[in-house]
Scaffold this motif. Structure first.
Motif, short mmCIF file in Angstrom:
data_model
loop_
_atom_site.label_atom_id
_atom_site.label_comp_id
_atom_site.label_asym_id
_atom_site.label_seq_id
_atom_site.Cartn_x
_atom_site.Cartn_y
_atom_site.Cartn_z
N PHE B 98 -11.40 -41.94 17.83
CA PHE B 98 -11.19 -40.58 18.37
C PHE B 98 -11.33 -40.58 19.89
CE2 PHE B 98 -10.92 -36.12 18.45
CZ PHE B 98 -11.89 -35.63 19.32
N TYR B 99 -12.48 -41.10 20.38
CA TYR B 99 -12.71 -41.02 21.84
C TYR B 99 -11.92 -42.10 22.58
CZ TYR B 99 -16.40 -37.68 20.87
OH TYR B 99 -17.07 -36.54 20.45
N ASP B 101 -8.96 -43.61 21.72
CA ASP B 101 -7.52 -43.31 21.83
C ASP B 101 -7.28 -42.21 22.86
OD1 ASP B 101 -7.02 -45.20 19.92
OD2 ASP B 101 -6.81 -43.78 18.26
N LYS B 102 -8.18 -41.22 22.86
CA LYS B 102 -7.99 -40.10 23.79
C LYS B 102 -8.14 -40.58 25.23
CE LYS B 102 -9.42 -35.86 22.43
NZ LYS B 102 -8.31 -34.91 22.63
N SER B 105 -5.45 -43.19 26.29
CA SER B 105 -4.10 -42.58 26.42
C SER B 105 -4.00 -41.83 27.74
CB SER B 105 -3.81 -41.64 25.26
OG SER B 105 -4.74 -40.58 25.19
N TYR B 106 -5.09 -41.18 28.15
CA TYR B 106 -5.08 -40.52 29.47
C TYR B 106 -4.93 -41.57 30.58
CZ TYR B 106 -6.68 -36.03 27.58
OH TYR B 106 -6.76 -34.83 26.89
N PHE B 156 1.81 -45.34 26.27
CA PHE B 156 1.11 -44.05 26.23
C PHE B 156 1.57 -43.24 25.01
CE2 PHE B 156 -0.12 -39.84 26.79
CZ PHE B 156 1.00 -39.04 26.88
N LEU B 159 -0.15 -44.45 22.03
CA LEU B 159 -1.57 -44.07 22.05
C LEU B 159 -1.76 -42.58 21.77
CD1 LEU B 159 -2.64 -46.25 25.08
CD2 LEU B 159 -3.70 -46.34 22.81
N ALA B 160 -0.83 -41.76 22.26
CA ALA B 160 -0.95 -40.30 22.04
C ALA B 160 -0.78 -39.99 20.55
CB ALA B 160 0.09 -39.55 22.87
N SER B 163 -3.81 -41.01 18.83
CA SER B 163 -4.89 -40.06 19.13
C SER B 163 -4.83 -38.86 18.18
CB SER B 163 -4.78 -39.60 20.58
OG SER B 163 -5.74 -38.61 20.85
N VAL B 164 -3.62 -38.42 17.84
CA VAL B 164 -3.48 -37.30 16.89
C VAL B 164 -4.01 -37.74 15.53
CG1 VAL B 164 -1.83 -35.84 15.64
CG2 VAL B 164 -1.55 -36.23 18.11
N SER B 167 -7.71 -37.97 15.36
CA SER B 167 -8.35 -36.65 15.25
C SER B 167 -8.32 -36.18 13.80
CB SER B 167 -7.60 -35.62 16.11
OG SER B 167 -7.62 -36.01 17.47
#
Lengths: 174, 174
Positions: B98-99, B101-102, B105-106, B156, B159-160, B163-164, B167
């Motif tokens: 969760f953390y 990937d977020k 990705s940023y 990216f 990774l985004a 990230s979904v 979550s």
């Protein structure tokens, strides 16, 4: 028997989320003002050259990221305040929060990064390649570039924190 | 009675997640190779100037984002494969996904944005301000800049999407 509806978030959390929404909007408004009013006249060996933020593509991207981010912030502010007033959250808003915060945080983050990246390298290149009568205009122009990129960075941090909370909120609701 | 443990994700989802992890690593490796080997000799009015990717700060940031992203992708690949083999997911990994990937990705998104932003404006400035004997070296240098920024963009996007899913996985687990 249907599972009990998720308990509403504590008031302090609601206030924090509202504060983050307001801060996001404030940072983006100030960034927009600084960026859109950023233009200088550069004098090189007697000839003057008007230089405007639009002459830098990355600043255009930064401006569009700030505009879209601001529109989103205002919409979310409206939902958050109405939620405060009615105490009811529309199920659709969980999805809007989750995907909106994620998408807009990426947009604002990349706007800030493009702004920082171009400001540093373009300023160095200008100072190295152009025989300037005075470096003040160039300093002023790129300082405003840094200032707007920094404000987008602060707005991004607020949105990233909001994005974590909107993921938890969706988790709780599921 | 403790709630039943969450049902494991379908095999097809697991394969998709594994594929996205592999693609992220591949994109970042290629970006690193292109970027780190990017150097040209620019000839202006007879004098030669060696130009290396390190001379552009935004490219340095792009390189560090790609390195950190690659290290993260390799670690996650290890966990994903071991999960495949054992069929068991360590509870800690839900948080890491969760953390991680977020955050990553940023990082990769901003690396790509900084790369795109500087490439466009710096190339225009070079072509406008430097009397080049030939524009080929400049074209080659900044084409590699675009190529690396595009690969970071693809990484990216992977990774985004991850990230979904991370979550949702955390939501399901909660």
């Amino acid at each position: 028997m249907a599972p009990p509806p998720p308990s509403p978030p504590a008031v302090s959390l609601k206030v924090l989320l509202l504060l983050l929404r307001v801060l996001t909007g404030v940072f983006l408004v100030i960034a927009l003002i600084i960026l859109s009013t950023n233009s200088v006249t550069i004098v090189s060996q007697g000839s003057a050259l008007k230089f405007h933020f639009k002459d830098v593509y990355a600043y255009r991207y930064m401006l569009s990221a700030a505009v879209i981010g601001l529109v989103y912030a205002v919409i979310q502010l409206f939902f958050t305040i109405s939620e405060f007033a009615t105490g009811v959250k529309n199920p659709f808003n969980y999805q809007l929060d989750f995907y909106g915060d994620k998408l807009i945080s990426y947009l604002v983050a990349t706007g800030s990064a493009a702004g920082f990246g171009v400001t540093k390298d373009l300023k160095d290149t200008f100072l190295a390649l152009v025989a300037l009568d005075s470096t003040d205009p160039v300093d002023k122009f790129f300082s405003k570039g840094y200032a707007s990129a920094s404000l987008l960075l602060f707005a991004f941090i607020c949105l990233a924190v909001l994005s974590v909370f909107s993921s938890f909120a969706m988790a709780k609701r599921n």
